[in-house]
Design a protein around this motif. Sequence first.
Motif, short mmCIF file in Angstrom:
data_model
loop_
_atom_site.label_atom_id
_atom_site.label_comp_id
_atom_site.label_asym_id
_atom_site.label_seq_id
_atom_site.Cartn_x
_atom_site.Cartn_y
_atom_site.Cartn_z
N GLU A 274 0.97 -1.21 -0.19
CA GLU A 274 0.05 -0.14 -0.07
C GLU A 274 1.03 1.20 0.06
OE1 GLU A 274 -2.63 -0.27 3.29
OE2 GLU A 274 -3.94 -1.79 2.31
N ASP A 275 2.06 1.17 0.94
CA ASP A 275 2.86 2.54 0.77
C ASP A 275 3.37 2.63 -0.59
OD1 ASP A 275 2.01 2.93 3.50
OD2 ASP A 275 3.83 1.92 4.13
N GLY A 281 1.19 7.27 -6.38
CA GLY A 281 -0.01 8.07 -6.34
C GLY A 281 -0.97 7.24 -6.89
N VAL A 282 -0.97 5.81 -6.29
CA VAL A 282 -1.93 4.90 -6.81
C VAL A 282 -2.59 4.30 -5.36
CG1 VAL A 282 -2.42 2.55 -7.51
CG2 VAL A 282 -0.25 3.91 -8.76
N GLN A 283 -3.91 4.68 -5.64
CA GLN A 283 -4.79 4.49 -4.28
C GLN A 283 -4.82 2.79 -4.48
OE1 GLN A 283 -8.17 6.73 -5.49
NE2 GLN A 283 -8.09 7.79 -3.55
N SER A 284 -4.95 2.15 -3.21
CA SER A 284 -5.13 0.86 -3.03
C SER A 284 -5.78 0.37 -1.77
CB SER A 284 -3.44 0.05 -2.70
OG SER A 284 -3.49 -1.28 -2.32
N ASP A 285 -6.70 -0.80 -2.11
CA ASP A 285 -7.53 -1.36 -1.17
C ASP A 285 -7.00 -2.52 -0.50
OD1 ASP A 285 -9.46 0.81 -1.43
OD2 ASP A 285 -10.52 -0.30 -3.15
N ASP A 437 -2.93 9.93 5.09
CA ASP A 437 -1.66 8.91 4.58
C ASP A 437 -0.71 9.62 4.33
OD1 ASP A 437 -0.31 7.25 3.85
OD2 ASP A 437 -1.71 6.18 2.88
N PRO A 438 0.56 9.74 5.00
CA PRO A 438 1.73 10.63 4.27
C PRO A 438 2.11 10.16 2.84
CG PRO A 438 2.04 9.98 6.66
CD PRO A 438 0.90 9.05 6.03
N ALA A 439 2.12 8.61 2.67
CA ALA A 439 2.58 8.07 1.51
C ALA A 439 1.72 8.50 0.12
CB ALA A 439 2.67 6.67 1.48
N LEU A 440 0.31 8.51 0.65
CA LEU A 440 -0.68 9.04 -0.58
C LEU A 440 -0.69 10.39 -0.91
CD1 LEU A 440 -2.57 7.84 -2.54
CD2 LEU A 440 -4.28 8.09 -0.87
N MET A 441 -0.48 11.26 0.32
CA MET A 441 -0.58 12.60 -0.05
C MET A 441 0.66 13.36 -0.52
SD MET A 441 -3.76 12.78 0.60
CE MET A 441 -4.10 14.81 0.76
#
Length: 468
Positions: A274-275, A281-285, A437-441
């Motif tokens: 996920e990180d 920049g890829v969202q993951s579930d 989420d620091p990684a996503l943002m």
Amino acid sequence: MIEDNNYSSPSVATISRQELRELVRSQLQALLEQDNLSGAKAMLVPVQPPDIAEAIEGLPETMQVIAFRLLSKGEAIEVYEQLDSSVQQSLCEKFKRQEVIDIVDKMSPDDRAKLFEELPAAVVRRLLGQLSSTERQATAQLLGYDSGTAGRIMTPEYISLKEEYTVAQSLERIRSLAHVTETVYSLYVTDTNRHLTGILSLRDLVTSQLNQTISEIMNRDFVCVQTGTDQEEVARVIQRYDFLAIPVVDSEQRLVGIITVDDVLDILEQETTEDIYALGGVQSDGDNYFQVNLFTAARRRVVWLFVLLLTNSVTGGIITAQEDILQKVVALAAFIPLLTGTGGNVGAQSSTVVIRGMNTDEIWKIGPVKVILREAAAGAMLGGILGLLATAWAYLFIVNGNLEVSVTVGVSLVAISILASVAGSSLPFLFRSFGLDPALMSAPFITTAVDVLGVLIYFNLARVILQI
């Protein structure tokens, strides 16, 4: 399951595990294409369940059900637990109702809860209603906890002992329950109200005298986690203390389950994936990216691409506003991609090390301020080295001896590298403080800061140095 029966077939002992899995998949597919079901069934006999699961996942969808039905009932349950969630759902849809019940009822409670998280609510209600009362209660208990917590990923299948038991009595209890528990290597001591009072390893038990009581040999100084503890924290605790399993207690210190190291390995892989996706920049579930359909994959990636599109539009607007300086010194335009690209790379490096440090808890020993200052200094050093190289390169090969333009590029590169390092190291802390989420943002905002502010810095330095 944490326990494993290793096998070593003479015919495959000299090839790697990856080669073995591919060999199993290709041979299984070939046999199914020839309708040689007996041959396919015989071929799968010496293969371990995880390898069978991977082979089935690699088959065309129409063959997956056929291959799965070749397995014995006991083996089918083990293989099903190893399958990717999307393949599990696909098989559920194709099985007859009784086949689904037979498999799901015999799954480990934690694996069953994980499956139910992915299935539609209506299907889950129907399956829950047809489970045995014991399994239904165990599954409902796990589903009652929040996703991503210790309570959701634990298993209630463990062996508990009483302090007054003798070693002989305890060994007999282990023999009678070994087939229904997740692991026998870690044992837990509880009182009459199920309060956890101590832990005991199988090694300590078997090396003690048969007439000794558990209270004499158990360890009262133990580590446990609460049902609401985040799964990442659980993984860190198990990793820190080298546990095979860790007990889970509720708010009243009652033992409700255990989490084994095999589940932690899955958690670490999921969280790391996920990180990594988020950094890109890829969202993951949390599911397998290559198992989801193309539309879903594109939808998860388009959000931040749209943000970056807007960012580039802003950057383009700034460049257009500097048309007067570009008309006078056209060569300045040639260095814009170099400056923004380098800044983006420096920022990405800083954010990557900071986010990784957050996940491993290493960074909190230093503190956010020191980390940002350290990265700013690193950015200045990197900018100085790259700036000197860029200045020399521009002077000798690009602008034909125009020292002012070359110096402008070099100084801008230093300033942008410092900016990128500060943005890359500080933004993860900022977003974490807001509960994001620091990684996503971080990635898109670092790109925004470097592109927009970097171009402004470049043109303003050009006006000063070139006196325009």
